[in-house]
Enzyme design. Structure first.
Site, PDB file in Angstrom:
ATOM      1  N   CYS A   1       0.780  -1.237  -0.033  1.00 45.32           N
ATOM      2  CA  CYS A   1       0.247   0.043  -0.062  1.00 45.32           C
ATOM      3  C   CYS A   1       0.815   1.132   0.262  1.00 45.32           C
ATOM      4  CB  CYS A   1      -1.101   0.022   1.159  1.00 45.32           C
ATOM      5  SG  CYS A   1      -2.421   0.915   0.691  1.00 45.32           S
TER       6      CYS A   1
ATOM      7  N   HIS B   1      -3.758  -5.005   0.294  1.00 44.21           N
ATOM      8  CA  HIS B   1      -3.325  -5.660   1.562  1.00 44.21           C
ATOM      9  C   HIS B   1      -3.122  -6.967   1.448  1.00 44.21           C
ATOM     10  CE1 HIS B   1      -2.720  -1.947   3.951  1.00 44.21           C
ATOM     11  NE2 HIS B   1      -3.730  -1.768   2.949  1.00 44.21           N
TER      12      HIS B   1
ATOM     13  N   GLU C   1      -1.551  -9.252   3.054  1.00 44.83           N
ATOM     14  CA  GLU C   1      -1.437  -9.852   4.587  1.00 44.83           C
ATOM     15  C   GLU C   1      -2.703 -10.239   4.948  1.00 44.83           C
ATOM     16  OE1 GLU C   1      -0.979  -6.926   3.717  1.00 44.83           O
ATOM     17  OE2 GLU C   1      -1.778  -5.531   5.420  1.00 44.83           O
TER      18      GLU C   1
HETATM   19  N1  GLN Z   1      -2.247   6.498   2.921  1.00 45.51           N
HETATM   20  C1  GLN Z   1      -2.178   5.869   1.631  1.00 45.51           C
HETATM   21  C2  GLN Z   1      -3.433   6.097   0.704  1.00 45.51           C
HETATM   22  O1  GLN Z   1      -4.688   6.221   1.518  1.00 45.51           O
HETATM   23  C3  GLN Z   1      -1.834   4.474   1.859  1.00 45.51           C
HETATM   24  C4  GLN Z   1      -2.920   3.881   2.654  1.00 45.51           C
HETATM   25  C5  GLN Z   1      -2.116   2.303   3.230  1.00 45.51           C
HETATM   26  O2  GLN Z   1      -1.093   2.242   3.337  1.00 45.51           O
HETATM   27  N2  GLN Z   1      -3.307   1.566   3.783  1.00 45.51           N
HETATM   28  O3  GLN Z   1      -3.577   5.791  -0.407  1.00 45.51           O
END
Ligand code: GLN
Length: 548
Positions: free
Chosen positions: A382, A508, A510
């Protein structure tokens, strides 16, 4: 008709109710029952999505895009089945539903009260999953500690349900702590007695008491707990500290937690448990043949729960590779170009974690650069993927001031930008791009090789994305954009082909790694780290020979 198990906690928080609930569920599932677990949390936030990880650990996201308590992660990892919004309910959500109904006039003429309106809504939700017909047994974990003001309506709802449902359709398990007093050389049962007394005063008597303890409980202690807490001696279960949470189901099997629970539910002669896969996993987990050191770069590293699913996914992937994954926490705020070599040189792989906001991001970018330039296996999740994109733009594509508009609204090169649909959103709760979305993989890419299929689905939680205005420049500049949302074209995966292992994902992974289904990217990342570790050793040997 489903049967209901309620799990409450006493004496102290953090005793591992979620693990006990998940372990019991695993045992029941292994005996062939269809089981689900739900968590009822007494706080007022409608969901934990608006909580800082320091407050509540990781926010776990389900397939249907619910932002939930991290215990749901344990449920999925243990049971290998999906949970959903219905599996996590908070006081905030209960009140929101009741107040919305009140505004619509659903209770016209009546005074809306905690009893019966709030408790009715709690009961409705407690029974909701059981009423779908999909489950034989529903386990409901009540967050918080008995005696807290805020958990009272939940306990009252359990009391009412126990009265309303047939006697053998419900069972209450209370988890407590039996402290060991070194000076007295004794295990103490009094806090447990008081906690059970408090629960009884609220109208609920536990049938089973699970005792968290550092030392074995003697038959005498068990007898004492049974006598003073009014339960059968066989229903006093010892839950001694284990080396890993994955041993807990086996420990609970030995203590017959599942059998006693089934007995109370009038399920006699249950099938034998089939835990073959689970035991095979434990076998590999407990007998690693090598060790790798993985740097976890994040800004919440002081709190292990903030990256819970990542740490568990490492355990699953380590077991597949028969290797112990030693996680080295590296605080992103303190990484600088001057000290990066010193901080990261002994590692076999680098995972740059997700996150929000400006703090610590330059450290993350510096870490990505180090991994890219030194052939260190890299895995960005992310925000970690977004940092890999920024790093590439700055150091390879020559866009020195490239950034994400999350960090710098005025950047001349917004290579990461707010998603179009996010630009009109101002509410913060539950409004990110959440849950499962499809992703099409580029044939012959690293991602394609890892997954072994062309269309995947993964879970998301973000507002920013790769800015497709820069698509060609990145592609021409050597970065492979190997995964895209088939409908919107949103870039989901980036990779570098001339690197031993370099992958960043917008989603994600994970969250979907389970004991029985370790996530393929984690598995291949650890495998790349194992190769890196063995090359390092060979190099060290060679250098040593030269020096000789
Ligand atoms: N802050 C970033 C976004 O909103 C990444 C979010 C995250 O790592 N879950 O896109």
């Amino acid at each position: 008709m489903a049967k209901y198990v309620f799990v409450t906690g006493g004496v102290s928080s953090s005793l591992g109710k979620g693990i006990i609930a998940a372990s019991l569920a695993k045992l029941l599932q292994s005996r062939g029952y269809r089981v689900t677990i739900q968590k009822f949390d007494p706080y007022i936030n409608v969901d934990p999505g608006t909580l800082n990880p320091y407050e509540h650990g990781e926010c776990y996201v389900t397939e249907d895009g619910a932002e939930t308590d991290l215990d749901l992660g344990h449920y999925e990892r243990f049971l290998n089945t999906f949970t959903s919004q219905a599996n996590n309910v908070t006081t905030g959500r209960i009140y929101q539903t009741v107040i919305n109904k009140e505004r619509k006039g659903a209770y016209l003429g009546k005074t809306v009260q905690v009893v019966p309106h709030i408790t009715n809504e709690i009961k409705r939700r407690m029974l909701e999953l059981g009423n779908t017909g999909k489950y034989d047994i529903v386990i409901t974990e009540i967050g918080g500690t008995i005696g807290d003001i805020e958990s009272l309506p939940f306990v009252e709802a359990i009391r009412q349900l126990q009265w309303e449902l047939p006697e053998d359709d419900t069972v209450v398990i209370h988890l407590t702590l039996i402290p060991y007093l070194k000076a007295a050389k004794e295990l103490k049962t009094k806090p447990t007695q008081h906690s059970v007394k408090m629960l009884s005063q609220e109208g609920v008597s536990p049938y089973i008491i699970v005792c968290r303890t550092e030392r074995p409980l003697s038959p005498d202690i068990k007898r004492k707990i049974a006598q003073f807490c009014n339960v059968k001696q066989e229903a006093v279960i010892e839950s001694i500290d284990m080396a890993t949470i994955y041993e807990v189901p086996m420990a609970m099997l030995r203590e017959k937690l599942d059998i006693i629970c089934l007995k109370k539910l009038n399920i006699i002669n249950p099938p034998e448990p089939d835990l073959v896969k689970w035991e095979a996993f434990l076998e590999r987990l407990n007998h690693p043949k090598s060790v790798v050191r993985i740097g976890l770069i994040g800004k919440y590293i002081e709190l292990q729960d903030a990256y819970k699913s990542i740490l568990e996914a490492f355990i699953h992937a380590g077991a597949v590779n028969e290797c112990k994954v030693e996680v080295v926490n590296v605080h992103s705020e303190y990484i600088t170009p001057e000290n990066v070599e010193e901080k990261l040189s002994g590692l076999d792989g680098l995972l740059v974690a997700s996150g929000f906001g400006l703090r610590g991001i330059e450290g993350k970018i510096t870490a990505v650069k180090y991994a890219r330039e030194n052939g260190l296996p890299f895995f960005g999740i992310c925000l970690g993927m977004q940092m890999a994109v920024i790093e590439y733009a700055r150091n390879i594509l020559g866009k020195k001031c490239a950034n994400s508009t999350e960090m710098d609204e005025k950047t001349p090169d917004p290579v990461i930008d707010l998603m179009e649909e996010q630009k009109v959103i101002s509410d913060k709760g539950g409004t990110m791009r959440l849950g499962a979305y499809d992703c099409a993989l580029l044939p012959d890419s690293l991602a394609h090789k890892i997954y072994g299929q062309e269309l995947i689905s993964e879970r998301h939680r973000h507002r920013w994305e790769f800015n497709n205005k820069y698509l060609e420049e990145f592609q021409n500049g050597g970065m492979v954009l190997s995964g895209k949302n088939p409908k919107s074209g949103l870039v989901e995966i980036v990779e570098l082909p001339d690197h031993p292992f370099f992958i960043g994902v917008q989603y994600h992974p994970e969250l979907k790694s389970t004991v029985e289904n370790p996530h393929p990217i984690f598995v291949q990342f650890i495998s790349a780290a194992v190769s890196h570790a063995s090359t390092n050793k060979v190099d060290e040997k060679n250098t040593a020979n030269v020096n000789d």
